[in-house]
Design an enzyme around this catalytic site. Structure first.
Site, short mmCIF file in Angstrom:
data_model
loop_
_atom_site.label_atom_id
_atom_site.label_comp_id
_atom_site.label_asym_id
_atom_site.label_seq_id
_atom_site.Cartn_x
_atom_site.Cartn_y
_atom_site.Cartn_z
N ASP A 430 -1.29 0.52 -1.27
CA ASP A 430 0.09 0.22 -0.84
C ASP A 430 0.43 -1.22 -1.28
OD1 ASP A 430 2.51 0.49 0.55
OD2 ASP A 430 1.64 -0.15 2.47
N GLU A 433 3.41 -3.82 -5.44
CA GLU A 433 4.50 -4.18 -6.38
C GLU A 433 4.23 -5.52 -7.06
OE1 GLU A 433 4.86 -3.15 -3.23
OE2 GLU A 433 5.38 -1.10 -3.79
N ASP A 508 9.16 3.91 1.33
CA ASP A 508 9.70 3.92 2.70
C ASP A 508 11.11 4.50 2.76
OD1 ASP A 508 7.32 2.74 3.28
OD2 ASP A 508 8.15 0.73 3.53
#
Ligand code: MIG
Length: 841
Positions: A430, A433, A508
């Site tokens: 997760d 980015e 999300d």
């Protein structure tokens, strides 16, 4: 404050000085071709202003275009394209040489499939097929073609390519976007971003996939702009008839991929950027997740509840709270006193454990991963050489430089304890980015340094591939730690080609009907952009769904290869952490909010049905995945990809193909009891009633809460497993195959294997999966032939022939009459799986 003075170099007089000075290449100063020279397999077209264009055919239909500002082409490095692999493909050998010819105004490069012209006076490139039909053109206007801008202070600031939009041209692709499938009129960016509770028009999102399709006059092509800087794609947003793609640095470097079918482009793009290996079978089962399940007793109770409700499930996820103060590769000993024991108990109940690993490593000399990383010199540094420190879950964090091969090896090894010793089955990367809290950019500064596989650069260049490099480190590490096992890895951020390393989810999202629609589009789009192994947080991450929304989402998700419920649970706004204590179990803190049974009846039963259907269809989805790994054909296809000549299919954004033969029309609005379904070309059977329809028509399907409209293409052979509670229950003695009668020829691929390990990669050449060819004739004879060696584990097949329009009087197996049964609407027979032909008449 004085405005910044920046003027063109050619206007600078004598000893004048300015804040900055820029140079332009192209635009008002067209590139005039001065000479053409061969370079290996490629051609280089030099221009008067030092710029050069290199054209290289990787195959008869995949052509690379590279532009240089100084006439030189350095060896470059791509995280997406494996050039060695591409050049060794047989299909790529043919067509790798472009013949040159010359006319007064242009140079012409051609091979067996493509004709590429380059205009001498302005270097415009036009691409035609061999029928001289235009596929992709550059406008003659000053805005057309290649343009670059470089400043003396900041270097290359823009590399841009402008093409013409053909009349009514549509555009698809770009991976992780939430907007409508057809991108015409849109302008979009690629810059991997943590986009909590994004909306349909939020851009950019988590992934960067700089690849798009154009479709006009029934012909498709693709453009893969392999540039890792922030890129912008403009699909004629200003209605000027121009399409452009640009980056804020690096090189104009793109691959033109010819069709003419959209699916041809999809396949060729997959050959260029890779396909994943087969995942373990359990990874295609149903997964349950929440932020976060803890303590241990809660996790075990969850597993038990699945079995009590008889809702199939293969995997349970542990989100960040399993860690000790958010330190990756550690356990919170309070909540998880005995991880191997808990994981063993879960395995005994046939649940795989998947845990999260973030890139942000707590800056704390007491924490062994941090101190080891410091010793290894593993962490990204700022421009002055100090380790860069950001803010994520653990507070002050450092970030491994996954673009350094040595760091990837080190990182891969960190999974050893959890993966090789404690029994964790899969991982979830997760925040890659990478996400950085507290600051508006949401990420780390562009000045941070990266190795970029031995070609040091700044984060400006490496940002978009940071997530991909993390998954590469993880997946390669897992494979080294246990070479017998197929790794399962999930990621939020990635770049083109990242499909080789990890499955993806769409980040999300929100519990709303609009987000169900977004999930439907997003997964279709990811799939045509190389990522077939994709899914959304079912039920929505932020907010709470109603029972009806949950059921509809599960029904859609049951056709997505990655099939997982996830929610943010008791956490607020995506970054507040609520500490849960053992004493909270059973209280409000412990809302079992998004499990399939959380909404009571009739939703629980409807949810069960959706998951059961998934398990029934697992061998079909697994076979489709297998085909994807071999050919690159996406598993989920928008109807436009099914028939690009059908205007109605082109406009359809809801219905899609899951694999070759199933058309899914998900219910994505509340309160629907009749769904209007568009069936494209072909004949179709209603999966539930076996009613037959002729395509290119719209039908009205009555739906109740338990139905997701589903149609089977006539002629298909669809393998089914019985309803199981988990993939470990797979029956190996007999495989049920429903065959849907057609009087035309249709091929189905059926593939089974051990469901894990690499046996399937051995002796590749004899491994032709079972190809079932059904063929009906006018005399009423219906034949099923099997081509190739069977890759079906089950020794027996239970064949159910559906829709046979005659009264069957004979069933002939490999030339011998055998017994069969007529069971109401279908004909049933049991045969050995190594048969060659089966005839009904
Ligand atoms: O800042 O680990 O997208 O799936 O539950 C939030 C907690 C961090 C974001 C992921 C989400 C996950 C959550 N994570």
């Amino acid at each position: 404050m004085k405005p910044i003075e920046i003027i063109p170099l050619k206007e600078v007089v004598g000893h004048d000085r300015y804040d900055d000075v820029y140079e332009e290449f192209g635009g008002t100063d067209p590139h005039v071709v001065s000479k053409v020279e061969p370079s290996g397999n490629a051609w280089i077209i030099y221009c008067h202003n030092q710029t050069a264009l290199k054209i290289e055919a990787l195959s008869d239909r995949v052509i690379r275009f590279r532009y240089s500002l100084n006439g030189k082409f350095d060896d470059d490095y791509s995280y997406a394209v494996d050039r060695e692999a591409v050049l060794s493909f047989d299909s790529h050998k043919n067509g790798r040489f472009l013949e040159l010819s010359e006319k007064q105004s242009e140079y012409i490069f051609s091979n067996a499939r493509m004709i590429i012209t380059v205009q001498k006076d302005n270097q415009r490139v036009n691409i035609f097929n061999t029928n001289k039909q235009i596929i992709c053109a550059e406008p003659d206007e000053l805005t057309g073609g290649f343009y670059a801008r470089r400043t003396l202070m900041k270097g290359v600031q823009q590399v841009k390519m402008t093409k013409s939009r053909q009349p009514d041209e549509r555009f698809f692709g770009l991976g992780d976007k939430a907007c409508a499938l057809n991108l015409a009129g849109k302008k979009m960016e690629n810059w991997t971003t943590d986009a909590y509770a994004y909306e349909a028009n939020t851009d950019p999102l988590y992934k960067s996939v700089p690849f798009y399709y154009g479709l006009h006059d029934g012909r498709a092509y693709g453009i893969f702009f392999d540039n890792t800087y922030r890129t912008t794609f403009d699909f004629d947003s200003l209605d000027t008839g121009e399409v452009s793609f640009e980056a804020v640095g690096g090189e104009m470097n793109y691959y033109f991929i010819d069709g003419p079918a959209l699916t041809d482009v999809a396949r060729r793009y997959a050959l260029l950027t890779g396909t994943p290996a087969l995942p373990p079978l359990w990874a295609l089962g149903f997964h349950q997740c929440r932020w976060s399940y803890y303590p241990e007793i809660k996790v075990l109770e969850l597993a038990k509840t699945f079995r009590e409700y008889q809702i199939p499930c293969d995997a349970i996820y542990l989100d960040i709270d399993y860690m000790d103060r958010f330190q990756c590769f550690t356990w919170d000993k309070n909540h998880f006193p005995d991880p191997p024991g808990m994981i063993r108990a879960l395995k005994k109940a046939s649940f795989q454990t998947v845990v999260m690993i973030d890139p942000g490593i707590k800056e704390d000399p007491e924490y062994d991963v941090y101190s080891a990383g410091v010793r290894e010199d593993a962490f990204c540094k700022d421009a002055d050489g100090d380790v860069f420190v950001g803010q994520v879950w653990p507070g002050a964090c450092v970030f491994p430089d996954f673009t350094n091969p040595a760091v990837r090896t080190w990182w891969g090894g960190l999974y050893k304890k959890m993966y090789a010793e404690e029994g964790v089955s899969g991982f979830w990367n997760d925040m890659n980015e990478p996400a950085n809290f507290k600051i508006l950019s949401k990420t780390i500064p562009e000045t941070v340094r990266h190795d970029y596989d031995g070609r040091p650069c700044s984060h400006k260049k490496a940002h978009n591939i940071y997530g991909l490099a993390m998954t590469r480190a993880t997946a390669e590490g897992l494979l080294r730690l246990n070479p017998e096992k197929r790794p399962f890895l999930l990621t939020r951020a990635t770049y083109s080609g990242g499909q080789k390393y990890a499955a993806v989810w769409t980040g999300d999202n929100v519990s709303s009907w609009e987000h169900l629609q977004i999930a439907n589009r997003q997964v279709q789009r990811l799939s045509i952009s190389g990522f077939s192994f994709a899914g959304s947080d079912i039920g929505g991450f932020a907010d709470y769904p109603t029972g009806e929304l949950m059921v509809r989402w599960l029904q859609l998700g049951s056709f997505h290869l990655f099939f997982r419920i996830h929610s943010m649970g008791a956490n607020a706004a995506g970054d507040a952490v609520v500490e849960m204590q053992p004493s909270d179990v059973g209280t409000d803190m412990d809302r079992l909010d998004q499990e399939p049974w959380s909404f009571g009846e009739p939703y629980t039963s409807a949810a069960r049905k959706a998951v059961e259907l998934r398990y029934r269809l697992l061998p079909y989805l697994y076979s489709s995945f297998y085909e994807h790994t071999k050919t690159g054909t996406p598993v989920i296809l928008p109807l436009s990809f099914y028939d690009q000549t059908d205007p109605e299919a082109l406009d359809e954004e809801r219905g899609f193909m899951a694999g070759r033969h199933l058309l899914v029309s998900p219910v994505i609005h509340p309160g629907v009891d009749v769904q209007s379904v568009y069936l494209p070309e072909g004949e179709w059977y209603d999966y539930y009633t076996d009613a037959k329809y002729t395509g290119k028509s719209r039908i009205e399907k009555n739906v109740d809460l338990c139905t997701i409209p589903l149609y089977v293409k006539a002629g298909a052979a669809i393998p089914h497993y019985p309803v199981m509670q988990h993939t470990g229950e797979r029956v190996r003695e007999i495989l049920e195959i429903k065959i849907y009668y057609s009087d035309k020829i249709e091929e189905s691929i059926i593939y089974e294997d051990q469901g894990d390990g690499y046996e399937y990669l051995k002796n590749q050449q004899d491994q032709v999966p079972g190809v079932f060819i059904s063929d009906g004739t006018e005399s009423g004879q219906f034949t099923i032939r099997k081509k190739g060696r069977s890759f079906i584990l089950s020794p027996l097949l239970l064949i159910k022939l559906i829709g046979y329009p005659y009264k069957a009087t004979e069933c002939i197996l490999d030339g011998k009459n055998i017994l069969f049964a007529i069971k109401g609407a279908y004909v049933e027979v049991i045969i050995p799986s190594d048969f060659n032909s089966l005839i009904f008449r």
